[in-house]
Each structure stands twice: as C-alpha cells, then as structure tokens.
Design an enzyme around this catalytic site. Structure first.
Site, PDB file in Angstrom:
ATOM      1  N   ILE A 478       5.262  29.523  -5.808  1.00  0.00           N
ATOM      2  CA  ILE A 478       5.572  30.481  -6.863  1.00  0.00           C
ATOM      3  C   ILE A 478       6.694  30.005  -7.778  1.00  0.00           C
ATOM      4  O   ILE A 478       7.203  30.773  -8.587  1.00  0.00           O
ATOM      5  CB  ILE A 478       5.914  31.857  -6.271  1.00  0.00           C
ATOM      6  CG1 ILE A 478       7.165  31.779  -5.398  1.00  0.00           C
ATOM      7  CG2 ILE A 478       4.736  32.400  -5.478  1.00  0.00           C
ATOM      8  CD1 ILE A 478       7.645  33.141  -4.874  1.00  0.00           C
ATOM      9  N   ASN A 641      15.274  18.901  -1.281  1.00  0.00           N
ATOM     10  CA  ASN A 641      15.311  18.409  -2.658  1.00  0.00           C
ATOM     11  C   ASN A 641      16.492  19.058  -3.365  1.00  0.00           C
ATOM     12  O   ASN A 641      16.504  20.260  -3.604  1.00  0.00           O
ATOM     13  CB  ASN A 641      14.005  18.748  -3.389  1.00  0.00           C
ATOM     14  CG  ASN A 641      13.929  18.131  -4.779  1.00  0.00           C
ATOM     15  OD1 ASN A 641      14.870  18.168  -5.555  1.00  0.00           O
ATOM     16  ND2 ASN A 641      12.786  17.555  -5.095  1.00  0.00           N
ATOM     17  N   GLY A 712      16.314  27.688   4.745  1.00  0.00           N
ATOM     18  CA  GLY A 712      15.809  28.607   3.729  1.00  0.00           C
ATOM     19  C   GLY A 712      16.849  28.983   2.693  1.00  0.00           C
ATOM     20  O   GLY A 712      18.023  29.197   3.018  1.00  0.00           O
ATOM     21  N   GLU A 715      16.272  33.674  -0.647  1.00  0.00           N
ATOM     22  CA  GLU A 715      16.896  34.999  -0.659  1.00  0.00           C
ATOM     23  C   GLU A 715      18.412  34.921  -0.840  1.00  0.00           C
ATOM     24  O   GLU A 715      18.992  35.696  -1.607  1.00  0.00           O
ATOM     25  CB  GLU A 715      16.573  35.753   0.634  1.00  0.00           C
ATOM     26  CG  GLU A 715      15.148  35.637   1.125  1.00  0.00           C
ATOM     27  CD  GLU A 715      14.106  36.094   0.125  1.00  0.00           C
ATOM     28  OE1 GLU A 715      14.388  37.027  -0.643  1.00  0.00           O
ATOM     29  OE2 GLU A 715      13.009  35.520   0.127  1.00  0.00           O
TER      30      GLU A 715
END
Length: 748
Positions: A478, A641, A712, A715
C-alpha cells in the site's frame, strides 16, 4: 536445511523502490484502471436521511436514460447467498463479513447509505442517471452527536464474552488509586472524527467470468481477506474468487475491510452480466469506507513529588455505528508504557446513526497516546520537571502488564537521539519563555509503541532459466515499499544482486499472505521469503552435490552462494552456476510456509517504540501554529531499507501534524450529514504545514521476533506525534489544548 545467513550486503541500504519507475511514469495499473471488454460503469445513490425506512424508490426516469443497463435497489437486487438473517447478535446485527448488507432491506442506518446503484455503458451516463433516482422515506429521529451518544455508552460485546480481551476493563493494583496520590491530575481529551482520504479513491472492477467464478480488481489491503469475504458472501469456494490488487494508491486502514460499495459492484456485475467498474467520490470516501472514530478520554494520574508515578486511570469512549460494534485498542499503551503499581483502564463504545468506523493508522494507540502523553506532560509540569526526565524515572525494564521481559527495547536510545537533534536543551520549564520576534517557541515530546506482531505466511520461489529468481506472495503493497524490502531480503539470502530478483505481489492466487496492516508485513512475509530462499539454496546445494563430488563430500557450512553461483570455501575450482543447476530441476515453484516461533511470542513482550520531538512556533497575535522542526526516532529492530523506512516515518509524522492541527470531520447533527465532505473543507496537511522531518533509527535487531530482527514501523510512525505537538504548543504558550485539532481560536 542450511540456515547460515548470507552476509548482509543489501539489507539496510537505501535502495530505490523496485516499483518506483512504474509509478512515476504512470505505467502502474491501479484498481480503477483495468479496462475489460464490454465494461460497464456503476454509480451509487445514497440516502438523504440518517435513519428511517425507504417507502419507495422511483427509478423510472433513470431506467429510461440513455445507456442505462440497470438500476438496482432492494426491490430488485439479485439475492446474495451470504445475506442470511444474523439474528440478534449486537456485535454484528446487520452485517456480513464486517460490512452492511447492501440492498438487502428497506432500513436506512446512516446518511448517504447506498440505497441504489445505477449501471450504464459510460461513466457519464451512469452519473447522470443516478441523479434521476428519487426516494421517499419514513424518517426516524437520529443521533449523530457524540455528546448525546456518550450518555448511552456501553461495554463492548467482545469484552463481555472475554474478560481478558484488550477492550475489557483492566486493573493492576488498586483502581482509581490516583485520587489518593500526593500529586494529582485529572484531564479530559477529545479526538474528533478523522477521515483517511488517501490520494486514490476507493474503487473496484468486478467481473463474473462464469456463474460461479468471480474476479475483482480491488483497492484492498488484503487480497486473501477480500477473497474470503466475497467467497463467503456468494457461497463460492475460495479458489473460485480471484482478487487483484497489485498497486494501491495509499491506504491508512480504510482498505482493511470489505465495504458495501464492493458488494454493490459485484451485485451489479451479476445483474448485467458484464464487468462493472465502480469508483467512489471524495464525498463517499467520508461516508462509506470508515474513519478514525470520535473518542473522548479521561486520564487520572498521581505521582510522588520526586516524579514516581503511583497510579494511572485511563477511560475512553469511542464512536461506533448503530448496526455494528467497532472497537480498538485505545487504552493499550497505558497498560504497559510506564512503571506504576496501580493502573486501570476502562473502554466503552457509543452507538450513533453513522457508518461504521475502521482502524486508522496507529489503530487506537494513536488516539490513546494523545491522552496518555499529554497527561505525562501535564504531570511533569505540575512537578516542575523536564518531561523527558519524568519519563525516564518511570521507564520499564520489563512489561508491567504481564511481567514478561521485552524481546528488545532501545527506547532510551531514542530519547537521546531525538533530544540531541531537536535541540531539547533549549527547552525552558516555564511556558512562554522563548520568543522569536512575534512568535512564541516551544518544545514537546510524545512516545509511541505498537506490538511487534508476526503471523503465518507463505512464499513461492522459482529459479528461472536466465539465472534470476521469481518470488510470489499474495501480500499487497500500500506504499511502504514491501516489494522492495522483500527483494532486498531475497538478494541477501541468496547472495544475488537485487536486479536478479523479481518479487510479484497483490494476487490472491499467489502464496497466502496476511493483510497489510498492524506493522506486521515485514515481520511475517519477510521470514517466509527468507525461508523460501534458504529452501532454494538447499535444493541447489543438493543438485550441486549430485553433479560434483566436491560438493557431495563438503560440509554444509563450506558451501557458499554468491553472484549466481554455488561454490566451496577454499576450493575455487568447485563452482556451479544457478542456471546450469536448473537444468536438473523440474522447473516448479518451491513453496515454503513460515510460522511464528511460538515460544518466543509466549515468553517475551514484543513491541516497537518511537519518540517524536516537536519544535513549534505560535504567533502571539493570530494564534497560528507552525511546526518548525519535527524529529522522529524509532526502535524498530533491523531496518531493511533506510530510505523506505524513513519515508514511512515521515509520512506518519505528517499524519500526526494533521491530527494535531488540521483534521476534523464536522457533521451537521440536524441532518446527520458531514459538511467537510471534500479536500477543500477537510484539511489534510500540505507541504506548507510540514517541516523537513528528521528521522533516526536505533537499528538494533530484535533477537526473538524473527530471524531478520525486524519489529515494524508503520504504526509507531504516527503514534505520539500529535501529543508531541500539543505539548510543544503548551510549552510555547502556557495554554493546554485538550481537544484536537489545535486551531487559532483555541489559542487566542
């Protein structure tokens, strides 16, 4: 299997996006851009009341309009097998798979609810005919004002069924112990309804290739979930439903669910027996595909005079629809972020006559962090203490919610990096002390955290005759650069250049993968890609041993993979190219399933962390707020990255500026209709609102989440930004704004 990692030559580098050229040249195909033979076009007609019943729909003029193929309402809609009675379950009384049963009855539950869909041979004709559809209603009294709805707030059904649910009441120590603390505060905070508004409108192209075979080109964050939803809705085997979502033009949660417009397009395609394309308008993006729910919060906190928190109580009431219960983890961060012997949380929902909300980036946690981190700043001010020092005094070395050790935690390092970069040493304890001409200058900080989740995933891998490697996964991308990250992981694992790796995604027929959301994709799909590459290496090693005795007698640890060759340490003559070895293979995919390491997830608390530091300037006459500097620091494990990870952090920071200063979906409660229904009235941040965001990563691998060490980012990029700005505004002005957005009228 050989699990010896290949030296990391690509992981961590700021590699350009593998799909970047396709996107900037216009060659990328989004869901609204597929052109199928015999295409038709659909336009939705929405209700003009917020609650009631449909007495009649006059579609005669629309049906006679040029090019119209069908006008579908609940009077003539094809029957959908999955639209069976749901009984009296309050958690999903009128929904299927998380969405309204469109065209299934005469009830109106919110303003602009789809009551008809017009299908024509051109988009223009469909739009024209849609304006000709007229409805008559029996109108009921509606409630869209949260101030009214909150009086009837209730415990979610999920919490009643499971007392250990994340939305159930939680008590550690003594409830409401802050009321007897030495230093006390009690403050209320409000975040209004916020709408996602990604650049790409929600869209779908539905095509029944056969009576029992459906293909949809859809804007979705999860091809597998969407396939499952519509297979269930139409009573089809899942393999008979194909979902394509190769490119998604931004999604912050609004594409996590399957929505009524998707069902409407599929119904329309069934009715006219042609492919149907349906694209929402910007106004319909406000009313039909979710939003961050209006949430009221109250935080009570107490501390000792030397800055030790003794108790926190965090209450929240979130908005939901009248026909479906929506919940989110608003109070989760309060349970585990700071050391306190007494913590209790209460979460309730209030049902209004509006459409159902949906998780928005930083689901629940971003909302909850505004209250918690603002309260932390307020308490630090009461104690006459530096807000960072106050947080350090209440730092946790293990999870206070469950007593488990952290899988990793480098939050102190984030504090230090951010404070140095923002110039925290210039911050004054007394608000309003710093000026720059007519501008008051202030500094604030906010902390964010989100679970380092990892689920199950698979990956297909195939070595091609030209020596390149093809990987396939149903995962969507996305915008964070998932395809690029997976390419880098595969390149390092196989010892190949990234240009020798082709990663294909966004197709439900590829290897199963989870929905892109919850900061879990690199943690989940990344290991599957890594393990698929390791399986391919083992297959190549076995083939090399079959054709070369040197490999047959060699130890596994002496076999090396680099530049498209299998070789042996200390034996330069033992060398076989991938392409030559492929001649022995059957040419099929190697499919590998990667599952979470259960013991690690059971024995450790796994979270990512962020700290955001803001420098703001507030004009003392006009109340204008400018964010002059924003520094975002993250403990997110291994950074695959640097460039795309930095992009994510910057995007989240800009979203946080919107939360703090500009975004507010206003509803006219007389009619239950939004008035901020376009980008002229609903204000998202633009370039002039955002400074050059500085990003810093600790970049220390987590040893337990997965073999890659990732945790992660998506968020934590936004969680904590809004309170950092609000706290900086207070430091600049001495005015505490507890209801977002912070607009000039609240500061003058």
């Amino acid at each position: 299997m050989d699990t010896t990692p290949t030296p990391k030559n690509n992981i961590g580098k700021p590699m350009n996006r593998v799909d970047g050229r396709l996107k900037v040249t216009g060659a990328a195909t989004y869901s609204a851009e597929y052109n199928l033979p015999n295409m038709s076009y659909a336009v939705l007609v929405g209700s003009t009341i917020a609650k009631g019943r449909i007495k009649n729909i006059d579609a005669r003029a629309a049906e006679r309009a040029p090019g119209v193929l069908a006008v579908i309402t609940h009077f003539n809609s094809p029957k959908v097998p999955g639209f069976v009675p749901t009984g009296k379950d309050p958690s999903q009384p009128q929904t299927v798979g998380g969405r309204l049963k469109v065209f299934n009855d005469d009830l109106v539950r919110f303003n602009d609810q789809p009551i008809a869909v017009v299908v024509a041979d051109t988009l223009e004709r469909a739009r024209y005919a849609a304006r000709l559809v007229k409805a008559q209603y029996e109108q009921d009294k509606h409630v869209t004002d949260m101030a009214v709805g909150i009086q009837q707030a209730f415990v979610p059904t999920q919490a009643k069924r499971n007392p250990k649910s994340g939305v159930a009441d939680y008590v550690r120590g003594t409830a409401d112990a802050y009321k007897t603390g030495a230093v006390q505060l009690e403050s209320e905070y409000v975040i209004p309804t916020e709408v996602h508004h990604p650049m790409e409108l929600q869209s779908i192209t539905a095509h029944w290739e056969a009576p029992d075979r459906l293909t949809i080109y859809d804007k979705t964050q999860g091809t597998m979930a969407t396939r499952r939803d519509f297979a269930k809705e139409w009573g089809l085997p899942e393999e008979n439903v194909k979902v394509i979502a190769t490119f998604v033009g931004g999604a912050f949660g609004n594409a996590l669910h399957s929505w009524p417009h998707e069902s409407a397009a599929i119904i329309a395609a069934k009715k006219v027996n042609r492919p149907v394309k349906l694209v929402l308008t910007r106004e319909q993006m406000t009313t039909m595909v979710g939003y961050r729910p209006f949430t009221w919060q109250k935080v009570g906190m107490s501390a000792t005079p030397d800055g030790r928190i003794t108790a926190i109580t965090h209450e929240a009431v979130g908005q939901t629809s009248s026909y479906e219960e929506f919940t989110e983890s608003t109070v989760q961060q309060t349970r585990m972020m700071y050391q306190s012997p007494n913590v209790n949380t209460r979460y309730r929902i209030a049902a209004l006559d509006v459409s159902t909300p949906i998780w928005m980036r930083g689901p629940g946690e971003a909302t909850g962090a505004f209250a918690l981190e603002s309260a932390m700043d307020e308490m630090a001010h009461l104690l006459n203490m530096d807000p960072m020092e106050f947080r350090l005094r209440n730092y946790t070395d293990k999870d206070p919610e469950n007593g488990k050790p952290w899988s990793s935690k480098f939050l102190k390092e984030c504090y230090q990096m951010g404070a140095e970069r923002v110039g925290w040493n210039k911050r004054q304890l007394k608000p309003g002390s710093l000026r720059d001409g007519d501008w008051l200058v202030g500094y604030g900080m906010g902390v964010g955290t989100f679970g380092a989740h990892r689920g199950s995933s698979q990956a297909n891998i195939r070595l091609l005759p030209n020596g390149t490697v093809l990987l396939q996964s149903a995962v969507t991308d996305i915008g964070p650069g998932t395809g690029t990250a997976m390419t880098q992981i595969a390149a390092d694992t196989l010892g190949l250049s990234p240009d020798k790796i082709k990663f294909e995604w966004g197709n439900s027929q590829f290897a199963p993968a989870p929905t892109q959301g919850g900061s879990a994709i690199v943690n989940t799909v990344g290991p599957a890609v890594q393990e698929a590459c390791l399986a391919l290496k083992e297959k190549l090693r076995t083939m090399a041993a079959t054709s070369n005795t040197a490999f047959a007698s060699a130890k596994k640890e002496d076999v090396v993979f680099a530049d498209g060759y299998v070789g042996l340490n200390g034996n330069p003559s033992a060398r076989a190219s991938f392409a030559d070895l492929l001649k022995q293979a059957d040419g099929g995919f190697v499919t590998v399933e990667s599952k979470p390491q259960g013991d690690n997830q059971k024995n450790y608390s796994m979270y990512s962390y962020s700290v955001h530091f803001a420098e703001v300037r507030v004009h003392q006459l006009t109340g204008e707020v400018r964010v002059s500097k924003l520094v975002s620091c993250a403990d997110a494990g291994t950074i695959v990255n640097e460039k795309t990870a930095g992009n994510q952090m910057k995007g989240g920071a800009v979203g946080g500026i919107g939360m703090a200063l500009t975004e507010h979906a206003l509803i006219d409660d007389r009619f239950g209709r939004y008035v901020t229904k376009d980008l002229a009235e609903y204000h998202v941040p633009v370039h002039a609102d955002a400074p050059d965001v500085q990003v810093a990563f600790v970049n220390q691998p987590d040893p337990y989440v997965n073999a890659l060490g990732t945790k992660g980012i998506g968020e934590i990029a936004i969680i904590g930004v809004a309170p950092a700005i609000a706290n900086a505004v207070f430091n600049a002005t001495g005015k505490r704004v507890r209801e977002l957005p912070i607009t000039p009228d609240k500061l003058i």
